[in-house]
Structure formats: structure tokens, C-alpha cells
Write an enzyme that holds these catalytic residues in place. Structure first.
Site, PDB file in Angstrom:
ATOM      1  N   GLU A  41       0.819  -1.206   0.000  1.00 29.77           N
ATOM      2  CA  GLU A  41       0.000   0.000   0.000  1.00 29.77           C
ATOM      3  C   GLU A  41       0.859   1.264   0.000  1.00 29.77           C
ATOM      4  OE1 GLU A  41      -4.060  -1.311   2.311  1.00 29.77           O
ATOM      5  OE2 GLU A  41      -2.321  -0.914   3.543  1.00 29.77           O
ATOM      6  N   CYS A  65       3.288   8.633   1.347  1.00 31.66           N
ATOM      7  CA  CYS A  65       3.870   7.701   2.311  1.00 31.66           C
ATOM      8  C   CYS A  65       4.008   6.356   1.594  1.00 31.66           C
ATOM      9  CB  CYS A  65       2.913   7.600   3.499  1.00 31.66           C
ATOM     10  SG  CYS A  65       3.384   6.369   4.701  1.00 31.66           S
ATOM     11  N   CYS A 100       6.519  -6.654   7.168  1.00 29.75           N
ATOM     12  CA  CYS A 100       7.706  -6.263   7.936  1.00 29.75           C
ATOM     13  C   CYS A 100       7.955  -7.362   8.960  1.00 29.75           C
ATOM     14  CB  CYS A 100       7.485  -4.925   8.641  1.00 29.75           C
ATOM     15  SG  CYS A 100       8.924  -4.415   9.611  1.00 29.75           S
ATOM     16  N   CYS A 157       6.987  -4.956  15.819  1.00 34.23           N
ATOM     17  CA  CYS A 157       6.725  -4.014  16.907  1.00 34.23           C
ATOM     18  C   CYS A 157       5.300  -4.306  17.397  1.00 34.23           C
ATOM     19  CB  CYS A 157       6.856  -2.576  16.415  1.00 34.23           C
ATOM     20  SG  CYS A 157       8.518  -2.236  15.796  1.00 34.23           S
ATOM     21  N   CYS A 174       2.139  -2.265  15.997  1.00 38.01           N
ATOM     22  CA  CYS A 174       2.069  -1.925  14.567  1.00 38.01           C
ATOM     23  C   CYS A 174       1.361  -3.011  13.754  1.00 38.01           C
ATOM     24  CB  CYS A 174       3.488  -1.731  14.036  1.00 38.01           C
ATOM     25  SG  CYS A 174       3.552  -1.474  12.251  1.00 38.01           S
ATOM     26  N   CYS A 216      -0.144   6.105   9.550  1.00 35.52           N
ATOM     27  CA  CYS A 216       1.073   5.365   9.883  1.00 35.52           C
ATOM     28  C   CYS A 216       0.766   4.153  10.753  1.00 35.52           C
ATOM     29  CB  CYS A 216       2.007   6.269  10.689  1.00 35.52           C
ATOM     30  SG  CYS A 216       3.293   6.967   9.696  1.00 35.52           S
TER      31      CYS A 216
END
Ligand code: SAH
Ligand code: SF4
Length: 352
Positions: free
Chosen positions: A86, A100, A107, A111, A114, A331
Site C-alpha cells: 500500500e 507515504c 515487515c 513491533c 504496529c 502510519c
């Protein structure tokens, strides 16, 4: 879009004149042509051939959502191997058009707060796949409002510094006067703290901005939120950032996501101030964009108090304006739908 060099190689291999490469890049990057059919300087037979062999975008758009206000657009791109990433366009009232972008599919750093981290890591994006996300939105802005992308932030999916070479390659493309011609100072790379890449960036000649996701001012808390902190310890990270600052004279942006009752206490604000005082740095407090992961945003009054403490230590501090929460485009919210666990039945409204 492939690079000038790659296009020239293709032209040579097909015994076609090399000046076609400049014509293609000029039409795509400067005139915003989204299809070879619109490039009048090319003979018709070449348009068909190039559309097949040198596609303008290396991926397909598969879905696009717009926030109610229309200021934010989130686009899902399907890569050649079927994987999805995305990118997000944010149009601010002051004329800034920020994109962005993602650097990896998923990933691997997990974290705890996230959404992208829950996807796991699949693969790195190529230079072209990274840069084309910006090209896509640049073309959209040109055709919709005669505008351009003004800023790029590597804060979409993935850890850019675990895909260092391709991210640097994409930055060179974005900056190239023959391509998007974006000022390096308008490009920001955000990292969770990959020390060897920070050291490498210190020698990179372009003046890009470095943002570091610090999120906690002590090793124990940071480790509990960001498993990568076990590999690159906080003291080692801070030492690398000091060296980076001394060498480049550039200001570092420390990102601090404000999680209610987790990392938002006045005591932690003081610890953070002590940790970074004396550096050429500023702190960007990020209101947490709530996901299904169970954390809550700290809320306006706690964020304001945290900021006041940092400012009392003369540390420049801003609070991020988030756009696009209504389409899960902010984010840390990028996680391709199909892989997302179901949302709980009631979602706590975002307090800002
Ligand atoms: N992997 C890189 C860049 C992508 S994440 C990094 O971690 O820096 C971009 C930023 O969004 C990081 O600061 C990250 O910590 C933050 N973030 C992650 N999840 C978030 C959420 N739900 N709300 C607000 N910010 C979030
Ligand atoms: Fe990866 Fe950044 Fe999300 Fe951490 S915050 S899981 S490093 S994308």
C-alpha cells in the site's frame, strides 16, 4: 518505470535509437503521461511494443479508497508476483502533497503496536517498485489538479533500512532531474533503528531527512515494544545517531508514538529529554492510530503534557497531524486486508 540506463539497454538490444529513452522519460515524468498511447512523438508500432516491454508502472492498482474529506487516498498495488503493498497520498491544506510509501512487503520486526508487523516479512521491494509508488501519485495529482508530489516519507509498510540499497536507489531516482526531480530535503526515511544502515547513511551525499522511531527512552521499555531493540541496543543506537549528526550536521527527527499508560508518563518524557539533549534533534510525537492490537492513543492532554516537558528542556517538539484514519491509511495501519485478523466488535474512537 525502468531507469534511463535500463531503457537504453533495451533499445540497444532491439536496435532502436537511444534518443527514445529521453523521450519516454520526458513524457512520463515531466508531462505526466500515463499511457504510451498519449505519447505522440512515438510511432504507433513502438507505442505498442513499449507498452508491453517497458510498462510505465511496474505494478497494477487493484484498489483505492478516499477519506471522506478527499484529502487522503490509499492505494493497493499488485506486484508482478501477485503480492500486495500500500501507498498513501496526503494532501495538506498548505499545498504540501506527501506520499507515504512502502519499502517491503510486510515487515519482520514485529513491533507490538504496529499492524504491518503482524503480517511478517515476505520480500524487499525493488528500486522500481518503490519509486513507482511516487510516480503513481504524481500522475494522479497532475491529472486531477495540476499539482505534484512535494514530499515523500518512507513510513508505509516495511523497514527501509533492511532494504537499504534499493531504498537508496529509489531516492536517487526520485531526486534525478530527468525523473521526479524531488529535493532530497523533502524525502524522509523512517527507521526503527538499524545501526549499520544509519552509519552508511552518514556517508550518503544527498541531504535526506532521517527519522528514528525511538518510542521509549530506556532499553527495557523499548525492547518490550520493539523486538529489534534487542539486536541494536539503545546506547549503541544513540551513539550512532550522535556520530551521524556530527558528520552530516543534519537534524534528526525522533518519532515517539504516544501509547496510553505505556510510554506516555511525565517521568519518561524527562528520560527522553535527558537521552537526546545536546543533539541537533527534534521530537515528533505521533498520536497512536488505533488498530486491533489493543493499545490506546494517549489522548490530547497527556500528549500536550509530554510535549511541555520536552520543551522545558529546550527540545523542539511537534505533534503529528494524522490524516486518513477513517480509511485506515495512517502510519502503522497499513496491513493488507486479506491478512488482517477480524476487528473486535466495538472500536474505541480515536481521541486527538
Ligand atoms: N519501519 C519503519 C518505517 C515504517 S513505520 C519504522 O518503524 O520507523 C512508520 C512509523 O509509524 C514508525 O514511527 C512506527 O513506529 C509508526 N507506527 C507504527 N504503528 C503505528 C500506529 N498504529 N499509529 C501511529 N504510528 C505507528
Ligand atoms: Fe516494522 Fe516499523 Fe511496523 Fe516496527 S513499526 S513492525 S519496524 S513497520
Amino acid at each position: 518505470m525502468q531507469s534511463m540506463q535500463e531503457i537504453q539497454e533495451y533499445l540497444r538490444a532491439h536496435k532502436l535509437p537511444e534518443f527514445r529513452a529521453k523521450q519516454i522519460l520526458q513524457a512520463v515524468y515531466k508531462e505526466g503521461k500515463g499511457s504510451y498511447d498519449e505519447i505522440a512523438v512515438l510511432p504507433k508500432n513502438l507505442r505498442e511494443q513499449f507498452a508491453r516491454d517497458l510498462p510505465i508502472l511496474c505494478f497494477e492498482k487493484t484498489n483505492e479508497v478516499r477519506s471522506k474529506s478527499g484529502d487522503t487516498v490509499k492505494t493497493l498495488f499488485k506486484l508482478h508476483d501477485g503480492l500486495l503493498v500500500e501507498g498513501v497520498l496526503m494532501r495538506f491544506k498548505n499545498g504540501r502533497n506527501s506520499v507515504c510509501i512502502s519499502s517491503q512487503v510486510g515487515c519482520g520486526l514485529k513491533c507490538t503496536f504496529c499492524a504491518t508487523g503482524t503480517m511478517g516479512f515476505t520480500r524487499n521491494l525493488t528500486v522500481e517498485e518503490i519509486a513507482d509508488q511516487v510516480l503513481y501519485f504524481d500522475q494522479m495529482l497532475k491529472s486531477e489538479q495540476g499539482a505534484r508530489v512535494t514530499h515523500v516519507i518512507f513510513m508505509g509498510m516495511g523497514e527501509p533500512f533492511l532494504n537499504y540499497d534499493n531504498v537508496i536507489g529509489a531516492i536517487r531516482t526520485l531526486n534525478d532531474p530527468d525523473c521526479l526531480n524531488l529535493a532530497a530535503r523533502h524525502i524522509t526515511v523512517s527507521t526503527s533503528g538499524i545501526v549499520p544502515s544509519i552509519n552508511k547513511l552518514a556517508d550518503f551525499p544527498l541531504q535526506v531527512n532521517l527519522a528514528v522511531s525511538i518510542h521509549a527512552p530506556n532499553q527495557e521499555l523499548r525492547e518490550s515494544m520493539m523486538p529489534i531493540a534487542k539486536a541494536y541496543k539503545l546506547d549503541q543506537l544513540i551513539a550512532a545517531l550522535k556520530a551521524y549528526g556530527d558528520k552530516t550536521k543534519r537534524r534528526i527527527s525522533y518519532e515517539y508514538v504516544m501509547l496510553y499508560d505505556k510510554n506516555d508518563s511525565p517521568e519518561l518524557a524527562r528520560q527522553l529529554a535527558e537521552l537526546i539533549r545536546g543533539q541537533r534533534a527534534h521530537v515528533n510525537l505521533i498520536p497512536y492510530n488505533e488498530t486491533y492490537l489493543g493499545f490506546k492513543n494517549a489522548g490530547k492532554s497527556r500528549i500536550d503534557h509530554f510535549r511541555e516537558i520536552l520543551e522545558s528542556y529546550k527540545i523542539p517538539t511537534t505533534v503529528r497531524v494524522s490524516l486518513g484514519q477513517d480509511i485506515s491509511a495512517a502510519c502503522g495501519q497499513l496491513a493488507v486486508e486479506e491478512r488482517k485478523p477480524p476487528r473486535p466488535p466495538s472500536v474505541v474512537p480515536i481521541v486527538q
